[in-house]
Motif scaffolding. Structure first.
Motif, PDB file in Angstrom:
ATOM      1  N   GLU A 124     -13.534 -60.944 -30.978  1.00  0.00           N
ATOM      2  CA  GLU A 124     -13.349 -60.421 -29.625  1.00  0.00           C
ATOM      3  C   GLU A 124     -13.364 -61.581 -28.644  1.00  0.00           C
ATOM      4  OE1 GLU A 124     -15.665 -57.368 -26.683  1.00  0.00           O
ATOM      5  OE2 GLU A 124     -15.749 -56.968 -28.840  1.00  0.00           O
ATOM      6  N   PRO A 125     -12.290 -61.882 -27.949  1.00  0.00           N
ATOM      7  CA  PRO A 125     -10.977 -61.209 -27.978  1.00  0.00           C
ATOM      8  C   PRO A 125     -10.196 -61.572 -29.234  1.00  0.00           C
ATOM      9  CG  PRO A 125     -10.890 -63.137 -26.582  1.00  0.00           C
ATOM     10  CD  PRO A 125     -12.312 -63.012 -27.028  1.00  0.00           C
ATOM     11  N   PRO A 126      -8.934 -61.077 -29.383  1.00  0.00           N
ATOM     12  CA  PRO A 126      -8.149 -61.418 -30.572  1.00  0.00           C
ATOM     13  C   PRO A 126      -8.061 -62.927 -30.786  1.00  0.00           C
ATOM     14  CG  PRO A 126      -7.061 -59.678 -29.346  1.00  0.00           C
ATOM     15  CD  PRO A 126      -8.216 -60.148 -28.502  1.00  0.00           C
ATOM     16  N   LEU A 127      -7.902 -63.327 -32.025  1.00  0.00           N
ATOM     17  CA  LEU A 127      -7.858 -64.732 -32.388  1.00  0.00           C
ATOM     18  C   LEU A 127      -6.594 -65.404 -31.864  1.00  0.00           C
ATOM     19  CD1 LEU A 127      -8.983 -64.311 -36.093  1.00  0.00           C
ATOM     20  CD2 LEU A 127     -10.381 -65.080 -34.182  1.00  0.00           C
ATOM     21  N   THR A 128      -6.671 -66.713 -31.766  1.00  0.00           N
ATOM     22  CA  THR A 128      -5.503 -67.492 -31.361  1.00  0.00           C
ATOM     23  C   THR A 128      -5.115 -68.430 -32.497  1.00  0.00           C
ATOM     24  OG1 THR A 128      -6.934 -69.159 -30.343  1.00  0.00           O
ATOM     25  CG2 THR A 128      -6.083 -67.420 -28.915  1.00  0.00           C
ATOM     26  N   VAL A 129      -3.821 -68.699 -32.586  1.00  0.00           N
ATOM     27  CA  VAL A 129      -3.306 -69.598 -33.608  1.00  0.00           C
ATOM     28  C   VAL A 129      -3.592 -71.039 -33.187  1.00  0.00           C
ATOM     29  CG1 VAL A 129      -1.215 -70.400 -34.777  1.00  0.00           C
ATOM     30  CG2 VAL A 129      -1.534 -67.964 -34.295  1.00  0.00           C
ATOM     31  N   THR A 130      -3.955 -71.866 -34.150  1.00  0.00           N
ATOM     32  CA  THR A 130      -4.192 -73.282 -33.885  1.00  0.00           C
ATOM     33  C   THR A 130      -2.948 -73.913 -33.268  1.00  0.00           C
ATOM     34  OG1 THR A 130      -5.794 -73.471 -35.668  1.00  0.00           O
ATOM     35  CG2 THR A 130      -4.671 -75.492 -35.013  1.00  0.00           C
ATOM     36  N   PRO A 131      -3.099 -74.694 -32.196  1.00  0.00           N
ATOM     37  CA  PRO A 131      -1.932 -75.282 -31.522  1.00  0.00           C
ATOM     38  C   PRO A 131      -1.291 -76.398 -32.344  1.00  0.00           C
ATOM     39  CG  PRO A 131      -3.952 -76.056 -30.496  1.00  0.00           C
ATOM     40  CD  PRO A 131      -4.352 -75.004 -31.488  1.00  0.00           C
TER      41      PRO A 131
END
Length: 394
Positions: A124-131
Protein backbone atom coordinates in the motif's frame (compact mmCIF):
# COMPACT_ATOMS: atom_id res chain seq x y z
CA UNK A 1 20.99 -10.79 -12.48
CA UNK A 2 23.79 -13.15 -13.42
CA UNK A 3 26.29 -14.77 -11.14
CA UNK A 4 29.96 -14.48 -11.90
CA UNK A 5 30.49 -18.20 -11.67
CA UNK A 6 33.49 -19.88 -13.18
CA UNK A 7 33.39 -23.26 -14.91
CA UNK A 8 33.82 -26.28 -12.71
CA UNK A 9 37.12 -28.09 -12.76
CA UNK A 10 36.86 -31.19 -14.97
CA UNK A 11 37.07 -34.53 -13.19
CA UNK A 12 35.70 -38.02 -13.73
CA UNK A 13 34.74 -39.72 -10.50
CA UNK A 14 33.04 -38.54 -7.33
CA UNK A 15 36.04 -39.04 -5.04
CA UNK A 16 36.89 -35.63 -3.56
CA UNK A 17 40.55 -36.65 -3.37
CA UNK A 18 40.76 -37.86 -6.95
CA UNK A 19 43.02 -35.89 -9.29
CA UNK A 20 41.42 -33.96 -12.15
CA UNK A 21 40.61 -36.21 -15.05
CA UNK A 22 40.88 -35.52 -18.76
CA UNK A 23 39.11 -32.86 -20.75
CA UNK A 24 35.47 -33.51 -21.58
CA UNK A 25 34.80 -35.55 -18.47
CA UNK A 26 32.13 -34.59 -15.91
CA UNK A 27 33.01 -32.40 -12.93
CA UNK A 28 33.78 -34.01 -9.60
CA UNK A 29 31.30 -33.02 -6.90
CA UNK A 30 34.00 -31.70 -4.59
CA UNK A 31 35.19 -29.21 -7.20
CA UNK A 32 31.95 -28.23 -8.96
CA UNK A 33 31.26 -24.58 -8.27
CA UNK A 34 27.87 -23.34 -7.10
CA UNK A 35 26.24 -20.05 -6.30
CA UNK A 36 22.89 -18.67 -5.18
CA UNK A 37 20.71 -15.69 -6.06
CA UNK A 38 18.17 -14.64 -3.43
CA UNK A 39 15.32 -12.16 -3.92
CA UNK A 40 13.93 -10.45 -0.81
CA UNK A 41 11.02 -8.19 0.10
CA UNK A 42 11.36 -4.91 1.96
CA UNK A 43 8.42 -4.32 4.30
CA UNK A 44 7.59 -1.32 6.44
CA UNK A 45 8.49 -1.90 10.09
CA UNK A 46 5.05 -0.67 11.27
CA UNK A 47 2.58 -1.95 8.67
CA UNK A 48 4.64 -4.97 7.51
CA UNK A 49 3.47 -4.18 3.98
CA UNK A 50 5.95 -4.11 1.05
CA UNK A 51 7.39 -0.64 0.45
CA UNK A 52 9.41 0.77 -2.42
CA UNK A 53 12.58 1.76 -0.58
CA UNK A 54 14.98 -0.53 -2.42
CA UNK A 55 16.96 2.25 -4.16
CA UNK A 56 18.04 3.74 -0.83
CA UNK A 57 18.62 0.34 0.79
CA UNK A 58 20.76 -0.82 -2.14
CA UNK A 59 22.76 2.40 -2.17
CA UNK A 60 23.54 1.96 1.51
CA UNK A 61 24.21 -1.79 1.40
CA UNK A 62 26.42 -1.60 -1.68
CA UNK A 63 29.05 0.34 0.25
CA UNK A 64 29.92 -2.94 1.94
CA UNK A 65 28.48 -5.53 -0.43
CA UNK A 66 29.35 -3.92 -3.75
CA UNK A 67 27.70 -5.35 -6.86
CA UNK A 68 26.57 -8.49 -5.00
CA UNK A 69 23.39 -6.59 -4.09
CA UNK A 70 21.22 -5.31 -6.94
CA UNK A 71 17.69 -4.13 -7.76
CA UNK A 72 14.92 -6.44 -8.87
CA UNK A 73 11.72 -5.89 -10.85
CA UNK A 74 9.89 -3.85 -8.19
CA UNK A 75 11.28 -1.17 -5.89
CA UNK A 76 10.08 -3.25 -2.92
CA UNK A 77 12.61 -5.97 -3.79
CA UNK A 78 16.35 -6.45 -3.46
CA UNK A 79 18.48 -9.26 -4.82
CA UNK A 80 21.81 -10.72 -3.80
CA UNK A 81 24.16 -13.09 -5.57
CA UNK A 82 27.09 -15.02 -4.19
CA UNK A 83 30.54 -15.59 -5.59
CA UNK A 84 31.34 -19.03 -7.02
CA UNK A 85 32.52 -21.60 -4.50
CA UNK A 86 32.91 -25.35 -4.17
CA UNK A 87 32.31 -25.24 -0.39
CA UNK A 88 28.87 -25.26 1.23
CA UNK A 89 30.42 -23.73 4.37
CA UNK A 90 31.82 -20.82 2.36
CA UNK A 91 28.51 -20.46 0.53
CA UNK A 92 26.59 -20.33 3.80
CA UNK A 93 28.98 -17.76 5.27
CA UNK A 94 28.65 -15.48 2.26
CA UNK A 95 24.87 -15.77 2.20
CA UNK A 96 24.79 -14.87 5.91
CA UNK A 97 27.10 -11.89 5.32
CA UNK A 98 24.91 -10.63 2.45
CA UNK A 99 21.75 -10.96 4.51
CA UNK A 100 23.32 -9.18 7.48
CA UNK A 101 24.37 -6.27 5.30
CA UNK A 102 20.89 -5.94 3.85
CA UNK A 103 19.22 -6.24 7.27
CA UNK A 104 21.30 -3.29 8.53
CA UNK A 105 20.62 -1.20 5.43
CA UNK A 106 16.90 -1.97 5.60
CA UNK A 107 16.72 -1.04 9.28
CA UNK A 108 18.21 2.37 8.48
CA UNK A 109 15.24 2.94 6.15
CA UNK A 110 12.71 1.73 8.74
CA UNK A 111 12.27 -1.58 6.89
CA UNK A 112 12.46 -5.28 7.61
CA UNK A 113 14.13 -7.70 5.21
CA UNK A 114 11.79 -10.63 4.56
CA UNK A 115 12.47 -13.89 2.72
CA UNK A 116 9.07 -15.05 1.50
CA UNK A 117 7.98 -16.11 -1.97
CA UNK A 118 5.01 -13.72 -1.86
CA UNK A 119 3.87 -10.67 0.11
CA UNK A 120 1.95 -11.76 3.22
CA UNK A 121 0.31 -8.34 3.63
CA UNK A 122 -0.89 -6.29 0.63
CA UNK A 123 1.38 -3.47 -0.53
CA UNK A 124 0.00 0.00 0.00
CA UNK A 125 0.09 1.96 -2.26
CA UNK A 126 0.58 -0.29 -5.34
CA UNK A 127 4.18 -1.20 -6.12
CA UNK A 128 6.31 0.65 -8.62
CA UNK A 129 8.63 -0.84 -11.22
CA UNK A 130 12.35 -0.25 -10.72
CA UNK A 131 13.44 2.69 -12.92
CA UNK A 132 15.44 0.56 -15.33
CA UNK A 133 14.87 0.69 -19.10
CA UNK A 134 14.61 -3.08 -19.48
CA UNK A 135 12.16 -3.45 -16.58
CA UNK A 136 10.01 -0.64 -17.96
CA UNK A 137 9.86 -2.29 -21.36
CA UNK A 138 8.86 -5.56 -19.70
CA UNK A 139 6.10 -3.78 -17.78
CA UNK A 140 4.63 -2.40 -20.99
CA UNK A 141 4.93 -5.46 -23.20
CA UNK A 142 3.89 -8.01 -20.57
CA UNK A 143 1.33 -5.97 -18.66
CA UNK A 144 -0.89 -9.01 -18.02
CA UNK A 145 1.87 -10.59 -15.95
CA UNK A 146 1.96 -7.54 -13.67
CA UNK A 147 -1.72 -7.54 -12.76
CA UNK A 148 -2.48 -4.43 -10.71
CA UNK A 149 1.16 -3.81 -9.77
CA UNK A 150 0.61 -5.39 -6.36
CA UNK A 151 1.76 -8.94 -7.15
CA UNK A 152 5.40 -9.46 -6.24
CA UNK A 153 7.19 -12.81 -6.11
CA UNK A 154 10.64 -13.72 -4.81
CA UNK A 155 12.62 -16.78 -5.84
CA UNK A 156 15.91 -18.44 -5.02
CA UNK A 157 18.01 -19.58 -7.96
CA UNK A 158 20.84 -22.10 -7.69
CA UNK A 159 23.70 -22.13 -10.19
CA UNK A 160 26.20 -24.91 -10.78
CA UNK A 161 29.30 -24.44 -12.88
CA UNK A 162 29.57 -26.28 -16.20
CA UNK A 163 32.19 -26.54 -18.90
CA UNK A 164 29.88 -25.64 -21.80
CA UNK A 165 26.32 -24.78 -22.81
CA UNK A 166 25.96 -28.28 -24.23
CA UNK A 167 26.77 -29.72 -20.80
CA UNK A 168 24.27 -27.38 -19.12
CA UNK A 169 21.50 -28.46 -21.49
CA UNK A 170 22.28 -32.14 -21.05
CA UNK A 171 22.14 -31.76 -17.25
CA UNK A 172 18.88 -29.82 -17.56
CA UNK A 173 17.39 -32.70 -19.57
CA UNK A 174 18.48 -35.21 -16.93
CA UNK A 175 17.31 -33.16 -13.92
CA UNK A 176 13.70 -32.77 -15.03
CA UNK A 177 12.26 -35.67 -12.94
CA UNK A 178 13.82 -34.33 -9.73
CA UNK A 179 12.91 -30.66 -9.91
CA UNK A 180 9.34 -31.04 -8.53
CA UNK A 181 10.79 -32.52 -5.33
CA UNK A 182 13.29 -29.68 -5.02
CA UNK A 183 10.38 -27.29 -5.51
CA UNK A 184 8.42 -28.97 -2.72
CA UNK A 185 11.34 -28.74 -0.29
CA UNK A 186 11.56 -24.97 -0.85
CA UNK A 187 7.81 -24.14 -0.68
CA UNK A 188 7.51 -20.89 1.29
CA UNK A 189 4.60 -18.76 0.07
CA UNK A 190 1.21 -19.88 1.44
CA UNK A 191 -0.05 -16.33 2.11
CA UNK A 192 -0.53 -13.68 -0.52
CA UNK A 193 -1.73 -10.13 0.05
CA UNK A 194 -3.79 -10.87 3.13
CA UNK A 195 -5.13 -14.35 2.48
CA UNK A 196 -4.18 -17.98 2.78
CA UNK A 197 -4.04 -19.21 -0.81
CA UNK A 198 -4.44 -22.88 0.07
CA UNK A 199 -1.11 -23.52 -1.66
CA UNK A 200 2.31 -24.15 -0.18
CA UNK A 201 3.94 -22.13 -2.98
CA UNK A 202 1.69 -19.42 -4.38
CA UNK A 203 4.80 -17.88 -5.95
CA UNK A 204 4.92 -20.83 -8.35
CA UNK A 205 1.36 -20.08 -9.48
CA UNK A 206 1.87 -16.35 -9.92
CA UNK A 207 5.28 -16.67 -11.53
CA UNK A 208 3.73 -18.91 -14.19
CA UNK A 209 1.94 -15.84 -15.59
CA UNK A 210 5.21 -14.98 -17.33
CA UNK A 211 6.02 -16.51 -20.72
CA UNK A 212 8.23 -19.64 -20.75
CA UNK A 213 7.90 -20.33 -16.99
CA UNK A 214 7.69 -24.10 -16.60
CA UNK A 215 9.64 -27.29 -17.26
CA UNK A 216 12.42 -26.89 -19.78
CA UNK A 217 11.96 -28.67 -23.11
CA UNK A 218 14.46 -31.38 -23.97
CA UNK A 219 17.03 -29.62 -26.14
CA UNK A 220 20.52 -29.95 -27.49
CA UNK A 221 22.64 -26.87 -28.14
CA UNK A 222 21.51 -26.34 -31.75
CA UNK A 223 17.83 -26.61 -30.79
CA UNK A 224 18.33 -24.24 -27.87
CA UNK A 225 19.92 -21.60 -30.09
CA UNK A 226 17.13 -21.93 -32.64
CA UNK A 227 14.29 -21.76 -30.11
CA UNK A 228 15.84 -18.96 -28.06
CA UNK A 229 16.32 -16.87 -31.19
CA UNK A 230 12.80 -17.55 -32.42
CA UNK A 231 11.22 -16.56 -29.08
CA UNK A 232 12.90 -13.16 -29.21
CA UNK A 233 12.33 -12.55 -32.93
CA UNK A 234 8.60 -13.27 -32.71
CA UNK A 235 8.19 -10.99 -29.68
CA UNK A 236 7.26 -13.71 -27.19
CA UNK A 237 10.22 -12.56 -25.10
CA UNK A 238 11.97 -9.24 -24.74
CA UNK A 239 15.39 -10.90 -24.78
CA UNK A 240 17.02 -14.24 -24.04
CA UNK A 241 17.35 -13.34 -20.35
CA UNK A 242 13.57 -13.81 -20.20
CA UNK A 243 13.86 -17.55 -20.79
CA UNK A 244 12.44 -18.59 -17.43
CA UNK A 245 12.47 -22.37 -17.71
CA UNK A 246 12.92 -24.22 -14.43
CA UNK A 247 16.39 -25.26 -15.62
CA UNK A 248 18.26 -23.10 -18.09
CA UNK A 249 21.81 -22.36 -19.21
CA UNK A 250 22.91 -18.90 -18.18
CA UNK A 251 23.28 -16.41 -21.00
CA UNK A 252 26.18 -14.67 -19.25
CA UNK A 253 28.24 -17.16 -17.28
CA UNK A 254 29.04 -20.88 -17.71
CA UNK A 255 26.40 -22.27 -15.36
CA UNK A 256 23.20 -24.26 -15.26
CA UNK A 257 20.57 -22.31 -13.32
CA UNK A 258 17.78 -24.07 -11.39
CA UNK A 259 14.77 -21.77 -10.86
CA UNK A 260 12.12 -23.80 -8.98
CA UNK A 261 12.58 -22.57 -5.40
CA UNK A 262 10.81 -19.95 -3.32
CA UNK A 263 13.21 -17.78 -1.37
CA UNK A 264 13.43 -19.18 2.16
CA UNK A 265 13.88 -17.41 5.48
CA UNK A 266 15.80 -20.42 6.81
CA UNK A 267 19.33 -20.09 5.50
CA UNK A 268 20.00 -23.79 5.99
CA UNK A 269 17.16 -24.60 3.58
CA UNK A 270 18.82 -22.40 0.96
CA UNK A 271 22.19 -24.10 1.41
CA UNK A 272 20.44 -27.48 1.36
CA UNK A 273 19.01 -26.64 -2.07
CA UNK A 274 22.46 -25.75 -3.37
CA UNK A 275 24.00 -28.94 -1.97
CA UNK A 276 21.27 -31.10 -3.48
CA UNK A 277 21.49 -29.43 -6.90
CA UNK A 278 25.27 -29.69 -6.95
CA UNK A 279 25.18 -33.34 -5.82
CA UNK A 280 22.55 -34.19 -8.41
CA UNK A 281 24.55 -32.49 -11.16
CA UNK A 282 27.65 -34.51 -10.24
CA UNK A 283 25.78 -37.82 -10.29
CA UNK A 284 23.95 -37.11 -13.54
CA UNK A 285 27.09 -35.73 -15.16
CA UNK A 286 28.88 -39.00 -14.40
CA UNK A 287 26.01 -40.94 -15.98
CA UNK A 288 26.18 -38.76 -19.07
CA UNK A 289 29.87 -39.52 -19.38
CA UNK A 290 29.07 -43.23 -19.21
CA UNK A 291 26.64 -42.79 -22.11
CA UNK A 292 23.42 -43.42 -20.21
CA UNK A 293 20.40 -41.79 -21.89
CA UNK A 294 18.38 -39.00 -20.27
CA UNK A 295 14.96 -40.12 -18.98
CA UNK A 296 11.93 -39.75 -21.21
CA UNK A 297 9.03 -38.01 -19.47
CA UNK A 298 5.43 -37.32 -20.45
CA UNK A 299 5.00 -33.54 -20.38
CA UNK A 300 1.57 -33.49 -18.75
CA UNK A 301 2.74 -35.79 -15.97
CA UNK A 302 5.76 -33.59 -15.27
CA UNK A 303 3.60 -30.47 -15.08
CA UNK A 304 1.24 -32.24 -12.69
CA UNK A 305 4.20 -33.14 -10.48
CA UNK A 306 5.15 -29.45 -10.32
CA UNK A 307 1.52 -28.47 -9.63
CA UNK A 308 1.29 -30.86 -6.69
CA UNK A 309 4.63 -29.61 -5.34
CA UNK A 310 3.22 -26.08 -5.36
CA UNK A 311 -0.04 -27.16 -3.72
CA UNK A 312 1.35 -29.36 -0.94
CA UNK A 313 5.07 -28.66 -0.52
CA UNK A 314 6.26 -31.33 1.91
CA UNK A 315 2.90 -31.59 3.64
CA UNK A 316 0.99 -33.88 1.29
CA UNK A 317 1.22 -36.00 -1.81
CA UNK A 318 3.44 -35.52 -4.81
CA UNK A 319 3.77 -37.29 -8.12
CA UNK A 320 6.57 -39.45 -9.44
CA UNK A 321 6.85 -38.01 -12.97
CA UNK A 322 8.58 -41.14 -14.27
CA UNK A 323 6.31 -43.89 -12.94
CA UNK A 324 3.17 -41.78 -12.52
CA UNK A 325 2.39 -42.88 -8.94
CA UNK A 326 1.12 -40.40 -6.37
CA UNK A 327 3.32 -40.73 -3.30
CA UNK A 328 3.83 -38.89 -0.01
CA UNK A 329 6.12 -35.93 -0.60
CA UNK A 330 8.59 -37.29 1.94
CA UNK A 331 8.92 -40.56 0.05
CA UNK A 332 9.90 -38.54 -3.01
CA UNK A 333 12.41 -36.63 -0.87
CA UNK A 334 13.91 -39.91 0.30
CA UNK A 335 14.25 -41.04 -3.31
CA UNK A 336 15.99 -37.78 -4.17
CA UNK A 337 18.31 -38.12 -1.20
CA UNK A 338 19.27 -41.62 -2.30
CA UNK A 339 19.82 -40.42 -5.88
CA UNK A 340 22.14 -37.57 -4.92
CA UNK A 341 23.96 -39.41 -2.13
CA UNK A 342 27.14 -40.25 -4.11
CA UNK A 343 27.63 -36.64 -5.19
CA UNK A 344 26.68 -35.15 -1.83
CA UNK A 345 28.90 -37.58 0.04
CA UNK A 346 31.87 -36.93 -2.26
CA UNK A 347 31.58 -33.21 -1.53
CA UNK A 348 31.47 -33.87 2.23
CA UNK A 349 27.92 -32.53 2.54
CA UNK A 350 26.00 -35.64 3.59
CA UNK A 351 25.89 -34.90 7.37
CA UNK A 352 24.67 -31.36 6.67
CA UNK A 353 22.05 -32.53 4.16
CA UNK A 354 20.71 -35.23 6.48
CA UNK A 355 20.63 -32.83 9.42
CA UNK A 356 18.59 -30.21 7.54
CA UNK A 357 16.21 -32.83 6.13
CA UNK A 358 15.65 -34.15 9.67
CA UNK A 359 14.77 -30.64 10.86
CA UNK A 360 12.41 -30.11 7.93
CA UNK A 361 10.66 -33.38 8.73
CA UNK A 362 10.25 -32.29 12.36
CA UNK A 363 9.34 -28.64 11.82
CA UNK A 364 7.76 -28.61 8.36
CA UNK A 365 8.68 -26.63 5.28
CA UNK A 366 8.59 -22.83 5.10
CA UNK A 367 4.89 -22.83 4.23
CA UNK A 368 4.04 -24.95 7.26
CA UNK A 369 6.07 -22.67 9.52
CA UNK A 370 4.31 -19.58 8.17
CA UNK A 371 0.92 -21.15 8.85
CA UNK A 372 1.99 -22.19 12.34
CA UNK A 373 2.97 -18.59 13.11
CA UNK A 374 -0.45 -17.43 11.93
CA UNK A 375 -2.36 -20.09 13.83
CA UNK A 376 -0.96 -19.01 17.20
CA UNK A 377 -2.88 -15.70 17.27
CA UNK A 378 -4.49 -15.37 13.85
CA UNK A 379 -2.33 -12.37 12.93
CA UNK A 380 -0.61 -11.96 9.59
CA UNK A 381 1.78 -9.50 11.20
CA UNK A 382 3.09 -12.40 13.31
CA UNK A 383 3.88 -14.27 10.08
CA UNK A 384 5.88 -11.33 8.74
CA UNK A 385 7.68 -10.81 12.03
CA UNK A 386 8.64 -14.47 12.19
CA UNK A 387 9.96 -14.38 8.64
CA UNK A 388 11.97 -11.24 9.36
CA UNK A 389 13.50 -12.73 12.51
CA UNK A 390 14.50 -15.92 10.74
CA UNK A 391 15.86 -14.02 7.73
CA UNK A 392 18.02 -11.89 10.04
CA UNK A 393 19.10 -14.82 12.22
CA UNK A 394 21.50 -16.06 9.52
Amino acid sequence: MALALSPATPGLDLDPLAPPAGRGQPPAAARMTMGVEEEFLLVDRRTRAPVGRAPRVIESASRALGSLVQPELFTAQVETCTSPTASTAVLRAELAWLRAGLVRAAAAEDCLLVASGTAVIPPEPPLTVTPDERYRRMAVRFASAFGDYDQVVCGCHVHVGVASRAEALDLANRMRPWLPTLQAIAANSPFDRGRDTGQASWRAVQHARWPTVGPAPVLDEAAYERIAGDLVRCGALLDRRMIYWYARPSEHVPTLEIRVADVNASLDTVVLMAALVRGLAAVLGAEAYEGRPAPSLECGRLREAHRLAAVHGLGGEGLDPVGGARLPAWELVERLRERVAPGVCAAGDLPFVDGVLDRLRAEGDGAARQRAAHDRRGRLTDVVDGLARTTARA
